[in-house]
Design a protein around this motif. Structure first.
Motif, PDB file in Angstrom:
ATOM      1  N   LEU A  62     -37.373 -14.244  -6.245  1.00 49.83           N
ATOM      2  CA  LEU A  62     -36.627 -13.061  -5.238  1.00 49.83           C
ATOM      3  C   LEU A  62     -36.774 -12.459  -4.679  1.00 49.83           C
ATOM      4  N   LEU A  63     -36.820 -12.106  -3.527  1.00 50.60           N
ATOM      5  CA  LEU A  63     -36.526 -10.008  -3.980  1.00 50.60           C
ATOM      6  C   LEU A  63     -35.257 -10.268  -3.145  1.00 50.60           C
ATOM      7  N   MET A  64     -34.029  -9.547  -3.225  1.00 47.08           N
ATOM      8  CA  MET A  64     -32.914  -9.326  -2.444  1.00 47.08           C
ATOM      9  C   MET A  64     -32.532  -8.030  -2.197  1.00 47.08           C
ATOM     10  N   ASN A  65     -32.123  -8.669  -0.388  1.00 48.99           N
ATOM     11  CA  ASN A  65     -31.332  -6.914  -0.090  1.00 48.99           C
ATOM     12  C   ASN A  65     -30.366  -6.405  -0.995  1.00 48.99           C
ATOM     13  N   ARG A  97     -29.131 -21.514  -2.980  1.00 50.28           N
ATOM     14  CA  ARG A  97     -30.137 -22.105  -2.147  1.00 50.28           C
ATOM     15  C   ARG A  97     -31.250 -22.035  -2.387  1.00 50.28           C
ATOM     16  N   GLU A  98     -31.242 -21.019  -3.141  1.00 45.88           N
ATOM     17  CA  GLU A  98     -32.783 -20.425  -3.571  1.00 45.88           C
ATOM     18  C   GLU A  98     -33.246 -20.823  -5.130  1.00 45.88           C
ATOM     19  N   GLY A  99     -31.958 -21.522  -6.052  1.00 42.77           N
ATOM     20  CA  GLY A  99     -31.619 -21.756  -7.462  1.00 42.77           C
ATOM     21  C   GLY A  99     -31.767 -21.060  -8.256  1.00 42.77           C
ATOM     22  N   VAL A 100     -31.726 -20.019  -8.139  1.00 43.61           N
ATOM     23  CA  VAL A 100     -32.192 -18.820  -8.713  1.00 43.61           C
ATOM     24  C   VAL A 100     -31.627 -19.031 -10.685  1.00 43.61           C
ATOM     25  N   THR A 101     -31.819 -18.863 -11.524  1.00 45.88           N
ATOM     26  CA  THR A 101     -31.539 -18.905 -12.764  1.00 45.88           C
ATOM     27  C   THR A 101     -31.813 -17.712 -13.654  1.00 45.88           C
ATOM     28  N   THR A 130     -26.888 -15.658   6.619  1.00 45.24           N
ATOM     29  CA  THR A 130     -27.373 -15.604   5.555  1.00 45.24           C
ATOM     30  C   THR A 130     -28.289 -15.873   5.851  1.00 45.24           C
ATOM     31  N   PRO A 131     -29.174 -14.544   5.518  1.00 43.87           N
ATOM     32  CA  PRO A 131     -30.614 -14.505   4.850  1.00 43.87           C
ATOM     33  C   PRO A 131     -31.739 -16.342   4.806  1.00 43.87           C
ATOM     34  N   ALA A 135     -23.915 -15.105  -2.845  1.00 39.76           N
ATOM     35  CA  ALA A 135     -24.075 -16.292  -3.975  1.00 39.76           C
ATOM     36  C   ALA A 135     -24.676 -16.981  -2.501  1.00 39.76           C
ATOM     37  N   ASP A 136     -24.701 -17.492  -1.401  1.00 41.88           N
ATOM     38  CA  ASP A 136     -25.150 -18.338  -0.817  1.00 41.88           C
ATOM     39  C   ASP A 136     -26.867 -18.689  -1.288  1.00 41.88           C
ATOM     40  N   VAL A 137     -27.301 -16.926  -1.158  1.00 43.40           N
ATOM     41  CA  VAL A 137     -28.806 -17.162  -1.227  1.00 43.40           C
ATOM     42  C   VAL A 137     -29.011 -17.458  -2.509  1.00 43.40           C
TER      43      VAL A 137
END
Length: 520
Positions: A104-107, A121-125, A192-193, A116-118
């Motif tokens: 996941l490429l963050m801005n 939502r994307e299930g970052v581990t 939110t993107p 926090a929202d992204v």
């Protein structure tokens, strides 16, 4: 495709190796693996710390993949990367591909709530970030392990990417059962993107770019656009697939970009329009200090390229401007070549091979006449399959809405008139801001302009312009209104003009229109 240098890569053994590597590891790690095998001495990356060969990138990412695997990262992990452009970011991309993890490429322009929202939502581990974003990382749960991709001043210990690489075996890792893929984020100019997943399984997908952009194998690309953005990422992947070196810097600086082009004899420069604006604004005297004659391609995308800016860039660098139009969701829709630009400044060109672009009216009926504005729909082999939250863009006849309105000219070149939700209805007349904005930036002394609609009791909406001018320039609201009145219909003249030092933009240069009203 022959001009693009694909023929030297198209020997049967190279094609087979490329296809196998991309299917196993994804486009980034797969391309780097093939390039390392082809020529172990070839330079793959040049960043602030110097050059790395493709072989070094391959072995470094082997070590990082092993180190992350020892710490619990697997093909079920989602690795979020929040980093500027440097070797640590590239190491992470390659290692994620070798592990089969989703990337996941963050801005880098995120605030804590967006991060926090992204991430939720994307299930970052797993979270990998530059040290400068350590405070931002506190928005995430403590249970998510973090690693440092770039250290500024303070030693960060064993959790830095460099420490993990230095202290781990760099033998090849086992091939994952499936490539993990990656998620790009939309620009998020109004909230939110959204996440747009990508899964490229064939290196031949690059043909859609190479059909209109004459990149060649074994050359050098100066990457100004950030890696987390589709513009920078796509050209980074294609350069790696061609076995070409990529030059990048952690922070964009217009004069340092010129120096990097000169020192590395770069043949392609990849920027978003705001970066190009800063380069040409250096002026002829500064531009003349650097030898940029190696440039064959000035690739710009990510937001609208105004006729004024494109013409200035052509005057400064020659007939090298390639203006790409696309989106996070469809990747590429059209490309304007230097010839297209000469004949029709402001055009975004024609669709490359494998792409279809059509216009439809609000009832879903196709528009085939020239100079008639409609909604833009695109069919592309690189189009996404829907957002990670389950939503999708509008689809007509199997083509995906890109969210813009535009028109074709009689020669089949596409022009973008604006966002379909940016249209202003003033006194019953439809106005798209980009036409007025392009005219304003042509006025001497004006560097930026944005036009929005504000509520008006008589006309429903009226036009309001926000303008930035050169330091020391004397530009008044009345003369700008007269300039628009002399060139466009009366209903397109802004009733108000607000002067700002600069327009609010996100990290990829797009104007944050929803913030303009904060400035009066």
């Amino acid at each position: 495709m022959r001009r693009a240098g694909l023929v030297p890569l198209a020997r049967p053994d190279h094609v087979v190796k490329s296809m196998i590597a991309v299917r196993q590891l994804g486009p980034i790690a797969g391309a780097a693996k093939v390039a390392a095998t082809r020529d172990h001495r070839a330079i793959g990356l040049v960043d602030d710390l110097g050059p790395l060969t493709f072989r070094q990138l391959d072995t470094r990412s082997n070590a990082l993949a092993r180190a992350l695997a020892h710490r619990g990262v697997s093909d079920r992990s989602v690795i979020a990367l929040l980093a500027r452009d440097h070797r640590g970011a590239v190491d992470t991309m390659l290692a994620a591909g070798k592990l089969g993890a989703r990337l996941l490429l963050m801005n880098t322009g995120f605030a804590k709530p967006q991060l926090a929202d992204v991430a939720m939502r994307e299930g970052v581990t797993v979270f990998i970030h530059d040290q400068e974003f350590t405070d931002l990382a506190t928005a995430l749960p403590d249970s998510i392990p973090r690693f440092i991709a770039w250290v500024d001043d303070v030693e960060a210990g064993s959790r830095t990417i460099e420490e993990l690489i230095a202290n781990t075996d760099d033998r090849p890792v086992a091939v994952p059962s499936e490539p993990g893929g990656m998620v790009l984020l939309t620009s998020g100019t109004t909230g939110t993107p959204k996440g747009a997943p990508r899964q490229v399984r064939s290196p031949l997908a690059a043909a859609q770019f190479l059909d209109r952009i004459p990149l060649r194998s074994g050359e050098t690309t100066m990457l100004g656009a950030p890696l987390f953005h589709g513009t920078g990422l796509s050209q980074f992947i294609i350069s790696f697939a061609l076995g070409s070196a990529v030059v990048m810097r952690r922070r964009f600086d217009p004069e340092e970009t010129l120096r990097a082009i000169q020192d590395n004899k770069a043949t392609a420069l990849v920027v978003v329009p705001t970066m190009l604006q800063r380069i040409v604004d250096l002026g002829p005297e500064v531009l003349a200090r650097y030898d940029t004659s190696s440039l064959r391609i000035l690739f710009t995308a990510g937001s609208a390229l105004s006729p004024e800016l494109g013409n200035r860039a052509t005057k400064a660098f020659g007939d090298v401007v390639h203006n790409l139009y696309g989106s996070t969701e469809v990747a590429v829709a059209t490309v304007a070549t230097p010839q297209d630009w000469r004949e029709a400044p402001g055009t975004v060109g024609r669709p490359p091979v494998g792409c279809v672009v059509r216009l439809y009216d609000n009832t879903g009926r196709r528009i085939t006449q020239p100079d008639v504005t409609g909604r833009v729909f695109v069919g592309s082999g690189l189009s996404f399959g829907g957002y990670t939250d389950g939503r999708h863009k509008d689809i007509i006849d199997g083509l995906l809405s890109i969210g813009d309105v535009g028109h074709f000219d009689a020669e089949g070149r596409l022009f973008i008139d604006g966002r379909d939700d940016d249209m202003i209805v003033s006194g019953g007349e439809n106005v798209f801001p980009v036409e007025v904005e392009n005219l304003l930036v042509e006025y001497p002394g004006v560097t930026e302009a944005a036009v929005i609609g504000v509520q008006d009791p008589e006309f429903g909406q009226r036009l309001k312009a926000y303008v930035a001018v050169d330091p020391g320039a004397s530009v008044g609201a009345d003369e700008l209104r007269e300039h628009v009145k002399a060139n466009l219909a009366r209903f397109k003249v802004p009733r108000e003009v607000v002067f700002l030092p600069e327009l609010p933009r996100n990290a990829t240069g797009k104007v944050l229109r929803n913030r303009l009203s904060d400035f009066g």
